[in-house]
Structure formats: structure tokens, C-alpha cells
Scaffold this motif. Structure first.
Motif, short mmCIF file in Angstrom:
data_model
loop_
_atom_site.label_atom_id
_atom_site.label_comp_id
_atom_site.label_asym_id
_atom_site.label_seq_id
_atom_site.Cartn_x
_atom_site.Cartn_y
_atom_site.Cartn_z
N ALA A 1 0.71 10.89 -9.34
CA ALA A 1 1.61 10.03 -8.76
C ALA A 1 1.02 8.99 -8.05
O ALA A 1 1.91 8.27 -8.43
CB ALA A 1 1.81 11.34 -7.28
N ALA A 2 -0.02 8.96 -7.68
CA ALA A 2 -0.50 7.29 -7.78
C ALA A 2 -0.23 6.82 -8.22
O ALA A 2 -0.18 5.20 -8.24
CB ALA A 2 -1.90 7.47 -7.65
N ARG A 3 -0.12 6.47 -10.33
CA ARG A 3 0.15 5.95 -10.94
C ARG A 3 1.09 5.60 -10.89
O ARG A 3 1.53 4.96 -11.17
CB ARG A 3 -0.31 6.60 -12.35
N ARG A 4 2.23 6.31 -10.68
CA ARG A 4 3.07 5.73 -10.17
C ARG A 4 3.98 5.11 -9.48
O ARG A 4 4.69 4.78 -9.39
CB ARG A 4 4.56 7.24 -10.60
N LEU A 5 2.83 5.01 -8.18
CA LEU A 5 3.68 4.34 -7.02
C LEU A 5 2.84 2.81 -7.21
O LEU A 5 2.31 2.28 -7.60
CB LEU A 5 2.46 4.86 -5.94
N ARG A 6 4.01 2.12 -6.91
CA ARG A 6 4.34 0.87 -7.09
C ARG A 6 3.11 -0.13 -5.80
O ARG A 6 3.59 -1.01 -5.61
CB ARG A 6 5.38 0.30 -7.86
N ALA A 7 1.75 -0.19 -6.00
CA ALA A 7 1.35 -0.38 -4.74
C ALA A 7 -0.33 -1.27 -5.10
O ALA A 7 -0.66 -0.28 -5.84
CB ALA A 7 2.19 0.41 -3.11
N GLY A 8 -0.73 -2.30 -3.93
CA GLY A 8 -1.39 -2.54 -4.57
C GLY A 8 -3.00 -1.55 -4.71
O GLY A 8 -3.56 -1.93 -4.64
N THR A 9 -2.59 -1.20 -3.42
CA THR A 9 -3.65 0.04 -3.18
C THR A 9 -3.02 1.41 -2.26
O THR A 9 -1.94 1.41 -2.67
CB THR A 9 -4.38 -0.58 -1.87
N VAL A 10 -3.06 2.60 -3.28
CA VAL A 10 -2.66 3.85 -3.36
C VAL A 10 -3.98 4.64 -2.00
O VAL A 10 -5.27 4.49 -3.12
CB VAL A 10 -2.75 4.33 -4.62
N TRP A 11 -3.88 5.27 -1.71
CA TRP A 11 -4.54 6.15 -0.59
C TRP A 11 -4.50 7.38 -1.01
O TRP A 11 -3.42 7.75 -0.97
CB TRP A 11 -4.97 6.01 0.35
N ILE A 12 -5.37 8.57 -1.81
CA ILE A 12 -5.41 9.97 -2.23
C ILE A 12 -5.51 10.47 -0.90
O ILE A 12 -6.91 10.75 -1.20
CB ILE A 12 -5.78 10.14 -3.08
N ASN A 13 -4.78 11.22 0.10
CA ASN A 13 -5.69 12.48 1.06
C ASN A 13 -6.76 10.87 2.85
O ASN A 13 -7.97 11.34 3.32
CB ASN A 13 -6.72 13.58 0.79
N ALA A 14 -5.78 10.74 3.06
CA ALA A 14 -6.57 9.32 3.13
C ALA A 14 -5.57 7.85 3.85
O ALA A 14 -4.60 8.22 3.01
CB ALA A 14 -8.11 8.57 2.77
N ALA B 1 0.23 -1.05 -0.10
CA ALA B 1 0.27 0.11 -0.06
C ALA B 1 0.87 1.40 -0.08
O ALA B 1 1.96 1.37 0.39
CB ALA B 1 -0.57 -0.06 1.58
N ALA B 2 0.39 2.12 -0.24
CA ALA B 2 0.81 3.50 -0.03
C ALA B 2 -0.51 4.84 0.07
O ALA B 2 -1.25 4.06 -0.53
CB ALA B 2 1.95 3.74 -1.35
N ALA B 3 0.42 5.62 0.75
CA ALA B 3 -0.64 6.95 0.28
C ALA B 3 -0.04 8.11 0.03
O ALA B 3 1.01 7.77 0.19
CB ALA B 3 -1.17 7.02 1.80
N LEU B 4 -0.67 8.64 0.00
CA LEU B 4 -0.16 10.43 -0.21
C LEU B 4 -1.73 11.68 -0.23
O LEU B 4 -2.50 11.74 -0.16
CB LEU B 4 -0.11 10.59 -1.98
N ASP C 1 -5.82 3.05 4.85
CA ASP C 1 -6.56 2.29 5.39
C ASP C 1 -8.23 2.69 5.58
O ASP C 1 -9.20 2.30 5.91
CB ASP C 1 -6.18 1.86 6.97
N HIS C 2 -8.63 3.56 4.66
CA HIS C 2 -10.18 3.43 4.48
C HIS C 2 -10.36 2.16 3.30
O HIS C 2 -9.29 1.65 2.52
CB HIS C 2 -10.52 4.50 3.23
N THR C 3 -11.43 1.28 4.06
CA THR C 3 -11.09 0.14 3.55
C THR C 3 -12.84 -0.47 2.76
O THR C 3 -13.68 0.25 3.84
CB THR C 3 -10.67 -0.87 3.87
#
Ligand code: NAD
Length: 496
Positions: free
Chosen positions: A442-455, A428-431, A457-459
């Protein structure tokens, strides 16, 4: 009326948890008669002596699972009948909320507040969600013209071994059992040796709901015995594993050494949490705190690498401090406690050894880093922050799996993304960033199964969860999880 701390302690004292394996519809001791201790990490006291299943017990469970599968006692029922059983099971989980929450908290050390509000309800919701899928998923017809009818159908793989860790025993079990059972398989669940109790109770509730004998067995035991026996078994068709990357690697070896069974892996993480200067710093600080300190930091997708833009680093640390002060470790059976005990003495020592290692590597200990509440006999460590960390340090590269966040500075978003991706993991990653265009790029470039923007662990059960790189492959949750538990069959009917 809400239960008080005294009530919970009384209930814990009165509890006589099931310690035997659940195989072919009944509770049985291990064939060897051996047991192992399940210890309450908040007190250091033994809760129960659990059946230590090994290859002999796994053989019995696999034979029962295969017999049930071949006889089609479960998969041959109508979708609506199977749905009804699983929905009833979800209801029974909810009806036994207090007992299951208590078992989870005693075994794991997590706050009762969280077991009641998150772990048990999420487990029930997961089972319910997959139950509801059973009569709503359609198969396919491949377009091949008038001369043929080409059916593409999903069928259960057969016998599934589900191996789960100790950090969210009920929730992660439901992520495996939900789709595996909904697609008609027989399943053998091996809980982590630290946390067998809730899984053993879950199995009895499944039987009460009407799941036929043999379709779900629970074999508690040590990893290198019961776990390895499932991984190596020639009559297990698939493994669904959640745990560490090191053990995940072993399941691939077990598969190669036995029958090439398919292996789904949900593994570790070292997830980057990027805080840019252009964000709501107060909100980001609250999320950063819970991203690492929720569940004592024992969360695979914890935001354990905090990447903070240098111009706001000092300010951000001060915004994080009140949250660290609030999350004081306490008695897990006190309904106000937000941070409980680490899983074991060994794990606590490992976490603290990483704090010492970080300091020896040049990091600064900004908060926490000590054992607390030692008079309780339990294993507690409070919110811990290591500053002045560089991404090459071991504390930035290895999963600590405790309440320890490492803080790394950056000057540009490009630099932050490079650091974020410079990891063996990719769970996971968040920004945090107010500029949504920049954030999305940025989210497109982050190599992770889940990327949160302005959050963080929302799930939701309908969103897939899993990792890139050494965080594993395959996905839990959502409709995509069915791929792990089903074979695709092509049936070609010639019509001419
Ligand atoms: P672990 O890998 O030690 O154990 C996981 C399971 O594997 C347990 O049931 C254990 O008994 C079994 N096992 C251990 N050694 C074995 C062996 N030699 N052969 C066969 N089976 C064996 O992990 P853990 O300490 O229980 O859990 C923590 C790890 O799980 C962390 O790395 C965490 O990131 C990971 N995790 C990942 C996710 C995810 O979805 N990606 C979720 C939760 C936890």
C-alpha cells in the motif's frame, strides 16, 4: 528549577523583543519607518511593532548579501572554519532556549512546553546537523579515462531568499538556513508577518557565533511587500519557500517575471491517515489524535483526513474521544498546556467557517467545533471531528489548517488508497495495518512524499521532507536539501 506559569508571565512582561530588521550585521528600522503589529494570539494583545520592510529594504539586504558572496567572506573560509561557526550558533541557540521558546510561544500561541521541548531544540539540531556536513561531503570525478580529469563539484547558488510560514517559525527557518549557509550561500530570511520575533533573535546569535555581516539578513515584512520583493529581485538566485499552495504559485510567477531564479516549494497538505480494522486501534487512536491536534492542527503534514474502515468506525470514534477531552486548549504559558491558540482572529474564523461548511455539506459534528476561552481575548478552538464525510466535500479537499479532522469510511484497502490519492496534495500519508506485506504494498501506491506505517509524524533531520503534486517540489532536510542551494559545475581538465 522548572519555571512556573507565573514565572513565564513575568518573563513575558519583562521581555523587550527586537523589532527592527537585521540587515548587513545590524538592527535597522525599515527605510520607510513603517511598522506592523505582532499580536499574541493567546491574548489578542500587541507584543511589538515590527519593521515593515519593503522593496527598498530588500534591495539593501540583497546588495549586502551579494557583496559578501562575491568577496567570499563566508564561502571562501575553510570548511572546518565554517563548521565551527555554525556549531557555535547551534550552541548559542541552545544556550538561549528560554528566551527563544518564550518568543515563539508569545508570537505563535503554541504551548511553551512544545517550544521548549521541540521547536528550539529542533532548530539547534538542524543547524548542527548541516554544520557537521560541511567537511564531510565530497565532490565527484567523472570516469573519462587517462586523457582528462573531469571534476563535478557543487557550488553555492549565490544569494538565497528564504520565505517561511508562522506555524513552526524556528524549525522551518533552520531547514532553510542550515543547508543554504552550510553550502556557502548568502541568505535573506523573510519570516511570516505573524511570527518575526524568533527569526530576528536568531540572526543576532548567528553574528555572535561569527557569521560575517551580510551573509544572513532578516527582513520582516508583509508577504506582498517584502516577500514579493525577494521573489521578483533580479539579483536573488534562488527562493526556498514554505507556505500555502496559493502563495507558492506566486513565487513561480515572480520567478518567471524576473530572472528565472530557481524556486523550491514546500506547500500545503490534506494528508490521509488510514486506519484498517487489522491494527492496534488504541495506539492508532492516540497517533490519530496527535497527528491532527498537535500544534493546534497548524501543521502542513497533519493527518487531516482520517480514513477508517467502516467495521471499526464507531469503536474508533470512542477511542479518539478521550484524547479530544485531554487536549483542552489552555494558556500557552502554563507548562501543562498541550493545546494553545490559533494564530489569529482571521484564522480562527476561517477554521470555524469550515466546520459550518462541513455541516452544510452533510457532515456530522462529532466533537468540538466551537471557539473556547474567549474571555482570554485569544483565539482557541478545541479538537474537532467531522464525521460522515465524503472525499468530494470541500472539507475533505481543502486545507483547513486547524484542529479539524474529517472522518471518511472505507470497506477495502484498495478503496482507501484510491480515496487517499484523490487529492490535489501529496505531502504525507499513513497506514495502520498489522500485515506488513499488505502495508508495504500500500505504501508504494500512496502518492505522498512521506508514508508512515504504524506511526505518524515520526521524523528525523536526516530523512527528506517534501511533497508530491501541489504540495510542492524539492526536499527540505537530509542531504537532499543541498540540491536546492547548490549548482553542479563540471570542470574538464585536459591532461594530454
Ligand atoms: P502563507 O503562504 O500565507 O505565507 C507564507 C509566507 O509567504 C509568509 O512569510 C508570507 O508573508 C509570505 N507571503 C504571503 N503572501 C505573499 C505574497 N503575495 N507574495 C510573497 N510572499 C507572500 O502561509 P502561512 O499561512 O504562513 O502558513 C501556512 C501554510 O504553510 C499552510 O498551507 C501549510 O500547509 C504550509 N506549510 C507547509 C510546510 C511544508 O513543509 N510543506 C510546512 C509548514 C507550513
Amino acid at each position: 528549577m522548572t519555571a512556573t506559569t507565573t514565572d513565564w508571565h513575568q518573563r513575558a512582561a519583562d521581555l523587550r523583543p527586537e523589532w527592527r530588521a537585521f540587515i548587513n550585521g545590524e538592527y535597522v528600522a525599515a527605510l520607510s519607518g513603517r511598522t506592523f503589529a505582532s499580536v499574541n494570539p493567546a491574548t489578542g494583545k500587541t507584543i511589538a511593532h515590527i519593521a515593515a520592510c519593503d522593496a527598498a529594504d530588500v534591495d539593501v539586504a540583497v546588495a549586502a548579501a551579494r557583496k559578501a558572496f562575491d568577496a567570499r567572506v563566508w564561502t571562501g573560509q575553510t570548511p572546518s572554519a565554517r563548521k565551527a561557526v555554525m556549531l557555535k550558533w547551534a550552541d548559542l541557540i541552545r544556550a538561549n532556549l528560554h528566551e527563544l521558546a518564550l518568543l515563539e510561544t508569545l508570537d505563535n500561541g503554541k504551548p511553551i512546553k512544545e517550544s521548549l521541548a521541540v521547536d528550539v531544540p529542533s532548530c539547534a539540531a538542524g543547524i548542527q546537523w548541516y554544520a557537521e556536513c560541511i567537511d564531510k561531503l565530497y565532490d565527484e570525478v567523472a570516469p573519462n579515462g587517462d586523457g582528462s580529469l573531469v571534476l563535478v563539484t557543487r557550488e553555492p547558488v549565490g544569494v538565497v531568499g528564504a520565505i517561511v510560514p508562522w506555524n513552526y517559525p524556528l524549525i522551518i527557518a533552520s531547514w532553510k538556513l542550515g543547508p543554504a549557509l552550510a553550502s556557502g550561500n548568502s541568505v535573506i530570511l523573510k519570516p511570516a508577518e505573524q511570527t518575526s520575533l524568533s527569526a530576528l533573535r536568531l540572526a543576532a546569535l548567528a553574528k555572535e557565533a561569527g557569521l560575517p555581516d551580510g551573509v544572513l539578513s532578516v527582513v520582516p515584512g508583509l508577504g506582498h511587500e517584502a516577500g514579493a520583493a525577494l521573489g521578483l529581485h533580479p539579483d536573488v538566485d534562488a527562493i526556498a519557500f514554505t507556505g500555502s499552495t496559493a502563495v507558492g504559485r506566486k513565487y513561480l510567477e515572480y520567478s518567471a517575471q524576473s530572472n528565472l531564479k530557481r524556486v523550491g516549494l514546500e506547500l500545503g497538505g490534506k494528508s490521509p491517515h488510514i486506519i484498517t480494522a487489522n491494527c492496534d486501534l488504541d495506539k492508532a487512536a492516540m497517533y490519530a489524535a496527535y497527528a491532527i491536534w498537535y500544534n493546534q492542527g497548524e501543521t502542513c503534514n497533519a493527518g487531516s483526513r482520517l480514513l477508517v474502515e467502516r467495521s471499526v468506525q464507531a469503536e474508533f470514534i470512542e477511542k479518539l474521544r478521550p484524547w479530544a477531552c485531554r487536549l483542552v486548549p489552555g494558556d500557552p504559558l502554563d507548562a501543562t498546556t498541550e493545546m494553545g491558540a490559533l494564530i489569529s482572529r482571521e484564522h480562527c474564523e476561517r477554521v470555524l467557517s469550515y466546520v459550518a461548511l462541513g455541516q452544510s455539506e452533510g457532515a456530522a459534528l462529532l466533537m468540538g467545533g466551537q471557539r473556547q476561552r474567549s474571555e482570554s481575548g485569544g483565539w482557541f478552538v478545541g479538537p474537532t471531528v467531522l464525521g460522515d464525510v465524503t472525499n468530494s466535500m470541500r472539507v475533505a479537499r481543502e486545507e483547513i489548517f486547524g484542529p479539524v479532522v474529517v472522518m471518511i469510511g472505507f470497506d477495502t484497502l484498495d478503496e482507501a488508497i484510491t480515496i487517499a490519492n484523490d487529492s490535489d496534495y501529496g505531502l504525507a500519508a499513513a497506514l495502520w495495518c498489522r500485515d506488513i506485506t499488505q502495508a508495504h504494498r500500500a505504501a508504494r501506491r500512496l502518492r505522498a512524499g512521506t508514508v508512515w506505517i504504524n506511526a505518524y509524524d515520526h521524523t528525523s533531520i536526516n530523512a527528506p521532507f517534501g511533497g508530491y503534486k501541489q504540495s510542492g517540489h524539492g526536499r527540505d532536510k537530509s542531504l537532499h536539501a543541498f540540491s536546492k542551494y547548490t549548482e553542479l559545475k563540471t570542470t574538464w581538465v585536459e591532461l594530454q
